[in-house]
Design an enzyme around this catalytic site. Structure first.
Site, PDB file in Angstrom:
ATOM      1  N   GLU A 106       3.315  41.921  -3.430  1.00  0.00           N
ATOM      2  CA  GLU A 106       2.333  41.006  -2.834  1.00  0.00           C
ATOM      3  C   GLU A 106       1.192  41.749  -2.132  1.00  0.00           C
ATOM      4  O   GLU A 106       0.224  41.134  -1.718  1.00  0.00           O
ATOM      5  CB  GLU A 106       3.028  40.039  -1.866  1.00  0.00           C
ATOM      6  CG  GLU A 106       3.676  40.660  -0.639  1.00  0.00           C
ATOM      7  CD  GLU A 106       5.113  41.118  -0.863  1.00  0.00           C
ATOM      8  OE1 GLU A 106       5.498  41.316  -2.040  1.00  0.00           O
ATOM      9  OE2 GLU A 106       5.846  41.320   0.113  1.00  0.00           O
ATOM     10  N   CYS A 142       5.197  45.264  11.897  1.00  0.00           N
ATOM     11  CA  CYS A 142       4.496  46.472  11.462  1.00  0.00           C
ATOM     12  C   CYS A 142       5.441  47.555  10.970  1.00  0.00           C
ATOM     13  O   CYS A 142       5.009  48.540  10.407  1.00  0.00           O
ATOM     14  CB  CYS A 142       3.588  47.003  12.565  1.00  0.00           C
ATOM     15  SG  CYS A 142       4.337  46.929  14.171  1.00  0.00           S
ATOM     16  N   LYS A 175       7.164  53.145   4.439  1.00  0.00           N
ATOM     17  CA  LYS A 175       5.781  52.781   4.117  1.00  0.00           C
ATOM     18  C   LYS A 175       5.503  52.957   2.635  1.00  0.00           C
ATOM     19  O   LYS A 175       4.631  52.311   2.072  1.00  0.00           O
ATOM     20  CB  LYS A 175       4.819  53.647   4.931  1.00  0.00           C
ATOM     21  CG  LYS A 175       4.822  53.331   6.425  1.00  0.00           C
ATOM     22  CD  LYS A 175       4.000  52.097   6.713  1.00  0.00           C
ATOM     23  CE  LYS A 175       4.131  51.679   8.172  1.00  0.00           C
ATOM     24  NZ  LYS A 175       3.588  50.330   8.403  1.00  0.00           N
ATOM     25  N   SER A 182       5.896  37.848  12.436  1.00  0.00           N
ATOM     26  CA  SER A 182       4.450  37.680  12.419  1.00  0.00           C
ATOM     27  C   SER A 182       3.970  37.836  10.979  1.00  0.00           C
ATOM     28  O   SER A 182       4.427  38.709  10.250  1.00  0.00           O
ATOM     29  CB  SER A 182       3.800  38.754  13.287  1.00  0.00           C
ATOM     30  OG  SER A 182       2.446  38.865  12.947  1.00  0.00           O
ATOM     31  N   GLU A 199      -2.129  39.664  15.474  1.00  0.00           N
ATOM     32  CA  GLU A 199      -0.771  39.315  15.844  1.00  0.00           C
ATOM     33  C   GLU A 199      -0.763  38.584  17.196  1.00  0.00           C
ATOM     34  O   GLU A 199      -0.013  37.632  17.402  1.00  0.00           O
ATOM     35  CB  GLU A 199       0.068  40.592  15.914  1.00  0.00           C
ATOM     36  CG  GLU A 199       1.526  40.380  15.650  1.00  0.00           C
ATOM     37  CD  GLU A 199       2.256  41.704  15.384  1.00  0.00           C
ATOM     38  OE1 GLU A 199       1.613  42.777  15.378  1.00  0.00           O
ATOM     39  OE2 GLU A 199       3.470  41.658  15.215  1.00  0.00           O
ATOM     40  N   CYS A 254       7.962  55.089  15.635  1.00  0.00           N
ATOM     41  CA  CYS A 254       7.401  55.883  14.541  1.00  0.00           C
ATOM     42  C   CYS A 254       7.509  57.390  14.769  1.00  0.00           C
ATOM     43  O   CYS A 254       7.623  58.152  13.816  1.00  0.00           O
ATOM     44  CB  CYS A 254       5.938  55.524  14.340  1.00  0.00           C
ATOM     45  SG  CYS A 254       5.722  53.774  14.060  1.00  0.00           S
ATOM     46  N   GLU A 282       6.645  49.822   1.295  1.00  0.00           N
ATOM     47  CA  GLU A 282       5.776  48.722   1.702  1.00  0.00           C
ATOM     48  C   GLU A 282       4.530  48.641   0.826  1.00  0.00           C
ATOM     49  O   GLU A 282       4.134  47.564   0.383  1.00  0.00           O
ATOM     50  CB  GLU A 282       5.363  48.903   3.173  1.00  0.00           C
ATOM     51  CG  GLU A 282       4.544  47.744   3.707  1.00  0.00           C
ATOM     52  CD  GLU A 282       4.063  47.969   5.132  1.00  0.00           C
ATOM     53  OE1 GLU A 282       3.771  49.126   5.485  1.00  0.00           O
ATOM     54  OE2 GLU A 282       3.966  46.988   5.895  1.00  0.00           O
ATOM     55  N   GLU A 313      -1.983  35.133  16.668  1.00  0.00           N
ATOM     56  CA  GLU A 313      -0.911  34.351  16.067  1.00  0.00           C
ATOM     57  C   GLU A 313       0.096  33.925  17.143  1.00  0.00           C
ATOM     58  O   GLU A 313       0.562  32.776  17.178  1.00  0.00           O
ATOM     59  CB  GLU A 313      -0.219  35.194  14.987  1.00  0.00           C
ATOM     60  CG  GLU A 313       0.818  34.440  14.197  1.00  0.00           C
ATOM     61  CD  GLU A 313       1.558  35.353  13.213  1.00  0.00           C
ATOM     62  OE1 GLU A 313       1.191  36.547  13.099  1.00  0.00           O
ATOM     63  OE2 GLU A 313       2.509  34.857  12.595  1.00  0.00           O
TER      64      GLU A 313
END
Ligand SMILES: Cc1cc2nc3c(=O)[nH]c(=O)nc-3n(C[C@H](O)[C@H](O)[C@H](O)COP(=O)(O)O)c2cc1C
Ligand code: SF4
Ligand code: SF4
Ligand code: SF4
Ligand code: SF4
Ligand code: FES
Ligand code: FES
Lengths: 394, 643, 191
Positions: free
Chosen positions: B407, B340, B399, B360, B313, B570, B402, B316
């Site tokens: 994908e 994230c 999550k 990102s 990241e 989190c 996710e 990037e």
């Protein structure tokens, strides 16, 4: 509709806008004192002294304040506000305008129940006419700086929106769920600004108080319940309709006026009021005795009182806003209890559980709806115990 | 203390009935300055004007039961369990919603009060499908404890046994079982006020009132971001996470499967709560032992890919900065947003899809780990990736969603098979009779065993940014972070303020370290620049940041912004132990930062395992070809229209 | 929904929001006008309104489900609501109810198969001295006997022939088919 024996305050012949014309010549505090001294108490049900309410709002520090006319008239058996709005429209608007000047509000709103949609055009026409006549708008009656406008806000079918904080929530575009209090609307009302909410009849009477003087008003009725009151009478009587009568008549006297002498009971105050049995017909229709926002429902000798109780409970089960536990769920439990009674399968133990529940609902509910929804059930069970228990097989 | 997530009455959309109320006090005789004297059950106390009766009682050590009240939320005053008797008042008052503005005398357990509270519980039970045996909140349920507290011995008004609603299983993350709902509306206030997502509302009225989504559609079809914050604040089993433990046990028992688990930092600071430990008791290494006892073949540390995320990241970001500053590319999509937090990602996809280019493209640590395990690790150990089962212990319900995004199969398999929450793992331990707090400690498994402090602090809001800055400062400026910030603790990024903003002037640049050689020749183009970064947690704060960016405000000039979907980051995730409160989250954060300080290596770019991965596997470097294939992803503009 | 229809509705909603404003207090007036002109408030309409007012669609839905005169499901061209509260009950609303059910072939809470009528209960509408009372859309009718219930339905059928689409409720009046009650009986007449 006033009877010959009882002179009318609202429907007597009078000069148009007498009160408003007088009020613009008075200091604001003097108007408040006048309303206070008249002993006028709110006609929407709770009977809060109108002068005191106006005074709170007048004292509140805010550029923006509102006057709201509670025309949500949803209490079963009440229809007197509809008559006032039709027949004495100017008087109601005049009262609102006086309130506006007194508390320092520039905007008035009539919250009209959805069912009365047909009245909307009429109200708006009268408002427009009054604007043209400089009775609304800017510099009213040539008084520099006295601006007041009124518009109509339509309800959409919810009884609880008659509760003043629910009404404000509804006007703000929310579900009509009563607020926590304090703070009260006179401090934090519509859009967070000080707001006076009064019943239609209260405004009309306030206009008459200013016109006639506090004393003339206070002479009528009882010391703690002054003036006249509009009663909406329906049910088992020969002359149902709206009556303007002095406060403090006994139920008996009223029944004589309306042709309901053979009644076995009278529901005073609508579904949220109490059921008064024949033996207590000497009770007076006044704030400190049998109090009503106007609803009088007469039950003839043949009426099944349990059916009456069930009808009221069904009403609350649907009309509760559903916010707080005692009312949301309690009404349903009482309703199911009444069904048990109807089927004759309710034990006496369970009946006393239901009564205790009703008492908790009266104490712990968030607003007046849940605090009064068990009233009818409790009073019917108390006064018609024999009739009810006659069905019990158990 | 920290008022991070308590909603702001001015911006909240809650109806006024549910907002903290503004009191305009009239002066009263009994007032002393701004203090009011109250007498509760015979004890006197002076409290500031506007203090609720509940709060005043708490200060006196008097317990009043509550249900709809929650420390994170505005008061509602609707369950009526907290009623008390106030002298001079006809009716009982809800202590959680009654602001004291004049001296008063209060009684908290008179006959009337006790009877009313009992009735409230009786009424709730009469419409509750009570199945405590099979309910995930058994033993941690506010309705259950209230019944106990009120001495309920029988169902006075009956008990509902037939089901009225089918549980809504449509979401990968959150299951709604409205037969267990007590209509406290904590979820509504969470979703609308705290998170500003607006999925749940009270609908209908009277006895028909129910919590519904838009037109009562399945949760999987509306704009829910899966944050699970509503679960954490639900007092009952009406909301729960989609629980995969049965499947995981099954796979553990299957000897042909190689079941590995990666564990994120936040659960370690919280899982002890499920075993009676105080919030913020770190059990990192005890947990490793427990995982092996449970039958997991390997216990890895997600921190490894957290470090990897920082590298990818961060790279990037540097590339975007290069495009913007050197090539003058207006399309460089700055500020770059962290990606994230899957709750945040879905929020952006729904509400600000036009900003997807700013996200990102680096995957979250969870998904990077999955991809690395089913490729690099599989190669290294000669295991067929189809026999590897990757479980991710996460503090998060999003999550679960996710890892099910279509994908996320870049390894050629489902990269992460299951997202498991802290609560669910605790349940597995309990089922296996594992007494977590009293286990011996053990280390994580290699080859990803070495973690850094930077990875750990991902668990708290501001942590990703702190980790990123530690690396950027050293890689770009060529100086030790410690020269700028004592102990490399970047304090301005810490804490619980909803939005934090930091500027970092780059006075000097250092040489390019080997890892970045394929990308840039020198950092000189950054000399004299000021790096502007911001941090936001909870989507309500994210919304504020996004609106500021849209309006071209100060935050639009940022280069990098860390967004976390959950209040507190989190550690406050939707999969963490229940209950939650600002105090509990602060204690967990403290544990996280303590673990950070305990590490020798505290900067991602110094993680030897990460460096090894780049030399052995991702040989074309950060943001190189293979890393793009495995460690980066793309997003989907969802919009907010609900079909 | 057809794209064209949707565009038309979108335009209408934009116009309503322009007129009533885009703040939360405008919500009910906007929904009321939508209800009146469309007969219901569709998913698309709820979301479009939410977008203009910058609130969540679920909040719009929640508000609609609260109020008896707003609905998020399609109802009949004519919604007939019979008062079931005590005073009308005592005036034999049950007979009227039976007549309505027979006449329309549906039970309370249902809509006729041809989509013309929805039959519902309602609570006290403030006409207790003239019960039983009922409403057809926004129009109130009082002193309903079974015969009069029949007449009202017949009038609705005639209006339907002229105005199959729901429009301003004044159609009821314009059609001249229904005797419209202008308000309660004059006071003087009854003192
Ligand atoms: C459930 C409920 C319904 C009410 N409905 C009405 C109503 O329809 N009209 C009204 O004037 N007041 C109604 N009230 C009383 C109002 O809350 C408020 O007290 C009144 O409008 C104040 O005006 P007043 O002081 O002039 O009576 C209702 C109260 C409750 C609790
Ligand atoms: S008492 Fe009934 S109407 Fe009043 S707030 Fe509670 S649920 Fe709503
Ligand atoms: S929600 Fe609580 S009371 Fe209800 S079944 Fe679950 S544990 Fe039992
Ligand atoms: S998971 Fe988050 S977004 Fe979804 S309903 Fe719960 S609080 Fe709202
Ligand atoms: S789902 Fe849970 S939090 Fe939401 S209202 Fe029901 S019980 Fe309360
Ligand atoms: S906790 Fe106070 S009313 Fe619910
Ligand atoms: S009871 Fe039917 S209109 Fe009042």
């Amino acid at each position: 509709m006033s009877s010959k024996n009882h002179p009318s305050i609202l429907f007597r012949e009078s000069q148009p806008d007498e009160g408003l014309k007088k009020a613009v010549g008075l200091k604001r505090v003097d108007v408040i004192s006048m309303v206070r001294e008249s002993g006028l108490r709110g006609r929407g049900g709770a009977g809060f002294p109108t002068g005191v309410k106006w005074n709170f709002a007048a004292l509140a520090q805010d550029e923006t304040k509102y006057v709201v006319c509670n025309a949500d008239e949803g209490e079963p058996g009440t229809f007197k506000d509809r008559v006032l709005l039709t027949e004495r429209t100017d008087l109601v608007l005049e009262g609102m305008t006086i309130a506006g000047r007194t508390i320092g509000a520039k905007e008035g709103i009539i919250y009209l129940r959805g069912e009365y949609d047909y009245l909307r055009r009429h109200l708006e026409a009268v408002i427009a006419r009054r604007e043209q006549a400089n009775l609304l708008g800017d510099d009213i009656l040539g008084t520099a700086g006295f601006s007041f406008r009124i518009h109509v806000h339509m309800g959409a079918g919810a009884y609880v929106c008659g509760e003043e904080t629910a009404l404000i929530e509804s006007m703000e575009g929310h579900r009509g769920e009563p607020r926590n209090r304090p703070p009260f609307p006179v401090n934090t009302g519509y859009m967070g600004h000080p707001t006076v909410v009064n019943n239609v009849e209260t405004f009309a009477l306030a206009a008459r108080v200013v016109a006639l003087g506090a004393e003339t008003f206070a002479k009528v009725g009882l010391a703690s319940s002054t003036g006249t009151k509009l009663f909406s009478v329906s049910g088992d009587c020969t002359r149902p309709g709206v009556y303007e009568l002095p406060m403090g008549l006994t139920i008996e006297e009223l029944l004589r006026e309306v042709g309901g002498e053979d009644a076995k009971a009278v529901q005073v105050g609508g579904a949220s009021g109490t059921c008064v049995p024949h033996k207590a017909f000497t009770r007076r229709l006044a704030f400190d005795d049998a109090s009503t926002g106007g609803s009088i429902i007469v039950f003839g000798p043949q009426r099944d009182m349990l059916r009456v109780a069930r009808n009221f409970m069904e009403f609350f089960d649907e009309e509760s806003c559903g916010q707080c536990t005692p009312c949301r769920r309690g009404n349903r439990v009482l309703l199911e209890g009444i069904e048990k009674l109807e089927q004759g399968v309710c034990t006496l133990t369970y009946l006393s559980e239901l009564k205790a529940l009703g008492e908790s609902m009266q104490l712990a509910s968030k607003c007046g709806l849940g605090q009064s929804s068990p009233n009818a059930f409790l009073s019917i069970v108390e006064h018609f115990k024999d009739e009810i228990l006659a069905r019990q097989t158990a | 203390m920290n008022t991070e997530s308590r909603m702001n009455p001015d911006t909240s959309r809650a109806p006024v009935s549910q907002k903290p109320q503004v009191i305009h006090p009239h002066s009263n005789e009994g007032d002393v300055g701004a203090l009011v004297r109250v007498n509760i059950d015979g004890q006197e106390i002076k409290v500031p004007l506007g203090t609720t009766i509940l709060e005043a009682a708490k200060r006196l050590g008097i317990h009043i039961p509550t249900l709809c009240h929650h420390a994170d939320l505005c008061s509602a005053g609707l369950c009526r369990i907290c009623v008390v008797e106030v002298e001079g008042m006809r009716t009982l008052q809800a202590s959680c919603a009654y602001p004291i503005s004049s001296p008063m005398t209060i009684l908290t357990h008179t006959r009337k009060v006790r009877s009313a509270r009992r009735h409230v519980v009786d009424l709730l039970l009469s419409e509750h499908v009570g199945e405590c045996y099979t309910c995930f909140r058994n033993n941690n349920c506010e309705l259950q404890s209230l019944s106990k507290e009120m001495g309920v011995t029988h169902f006075r008004f009956g008990q509902r046994t037939e089901h009225h609603h089918k549980p809504d299983n449509s979401s990968y993350s959150v299951v709604r079982d409205m037969d267990k709902c007590v209509l406290c509306r904590r979820c509504v206030r969470t979703c609308i006020d705290l998170q500003e997502v607006g999925v749940l509302e009270a609908c209908h009225r009277g006895s028909e009132t129910a919590i519904e989504t838009f037109h009562d559609k399945p949760l999987g079809e509306v704009v829910c971001i899966n944050c699970g914050q509503c679960i954490n604040r639900c007092p009952t089993g009406a909301l729960r996470a989609n629980d995969p433990t049965e499947q995981i046990w099954h796979l553990i028992d299957d000897s042909t499967k190689h079941v590995v688990i990666q564990t994120a930092p936040a659960p370690r600071a919280a899982i002890g709560e499920c075993f009676g430990c105080a919030p913020g008791t770190p059990l990192t290494f005890e947990m490793n032992t427990a995982l092996r006892l449970c039958g997991f073949d390997k216990a890895f540390d997600t921190n490894f890919t957290a470090d990897l995320t920082i590298i990818e990241e961060g790279t990037e970001l540097l590339l975007r900065l290069h495009r913007a500053l050197v090539q003058g590319d207006k399309e460089a999509a700055l500020p770059q947003f962290t990606s994230c937090s899957p709750g945040w990602v879905k929020y952006l996809e729904h509400f600000y899809p036009e900003y997807i280019p700013n996200l990102s493209s680096a995957k979250s640590p969870q998904q990077m780990f999955g991809a690395v395990i089913k490729t690099y690790y599989a190669q290294l150990h000669g295991i067929d990736p189809k026999d590897i089962v990757t479980v991710a212990l996460m503090p998060c319900s999003a999550k679960k969603y996710e890892c099910n995004r279509p994908e996320m199969v870049d390894s050629g398999h489902k990269d992460v098979d299951f997202g498991l929450t802290t609560r669910e793992l605790a349940q597995m331990f309990q089922e296996a009779g594992i007494d977590l707090p009293n286990l011996p400690k053990s280390e994580f498994d290699d080859p990803f065993g070495t973690a850094t402090g930077s990875g750990v602090i991902f668990g708290a809001t501001g942590g990703v940014m702190e980790a990123a800055l530690r690396t950027v400062i050293e890689v770009v400026c060529g100086i030790q972070v410690e020269n700028l910030f004592d102990h490399a603790d970047i304090i301005p990024l810490r804490g619980f303020d909803g939005i934090r903003y930091v500027e970092l002037p780059i006075r000097d640049v250092g040489p390019v370290i080997p890892m970045f050689k394929p990308l840039v020749d020198s950092w000189s183009w950054l000399k004299g620049a000021t790096l502007k970064v911001a941090v936001a947690h909870g989507t309500a704060n994210a919304k504020k940041v996004m609106e500021d960016i849209k309006a071209g405000g100060r935050l639009s000039e940022c280069h990098f912004i860390e967004f976390m979907g959950c209040p507190g980051g989190c550690i406050g995730g939707g999969g963490q132990p229940i209950p939650t409160s600002p105090e509990i989250r602060a204690a967990r954060a403290k544990a996280i930062y303590a673990e950070d300080s305990s590490y020798k290596v505290r900067k991602s770019h110094e993680n030897p395992a990460v460096l090894e991965l780049y030399t052995k596997f991702l040989t074309d470097g950060p943001c190189g070809h293979l890393s793009h294939k495995l460690l980066h992803t793309h997003y989907q503009a969802r919009g907010r229209f609900i079909a | 929904m057809l794209v064209l229809e949707r565009e038309g509705l979108g335009r209408l909603i934009r116009e309503l929001c322009d007129r009533h404003g885009r703040s939360r207090p405008a919500l009910l007036p906007i929904l009321q006008e939508l209800q009146e002109t469309q007969g219901w408030i569709s998913d698309y309409a709820m979301q479009a309104v939410a977008r203009h007012l910058d609130i969540h669609p679920v909040e719009v839905y929640s508000v609609i489900t609260f109020y008896a005169f707003l609905n998020s499901e399609k109802k009949g061209r004519f919604v007939i609501r019979l008062c079931r509260t005590i005073s009308c009950d005592m005036r034999d609303k049950d007979r009227v109810a039976r007549q309505l059910e027979q006449e329309l072939g549906v039970k309370f809470g249902q809509t006729t198969a041809d989509g013309r009528f929805t039959l519902e209960w309602s609570n006290c509408m403030g006409m207790c001295d003239q019960g039983p009372a009922l409403m057809v859309n926004k129009q109130i009718f009082t002193q309903i006997s079974p015969e009069r219930a029949h007449e009202i339905i017949e009038s609705c059928r005639r209006i339907y022939a002229l105005y199959p689409e729901r429009s301003e409720d004044t159609a009821l009046e314009a059609a001249g088919a229904v005797q419209v009650l202008a308000g309660p009986l004059a006071l003087e007449a009854r003192s």
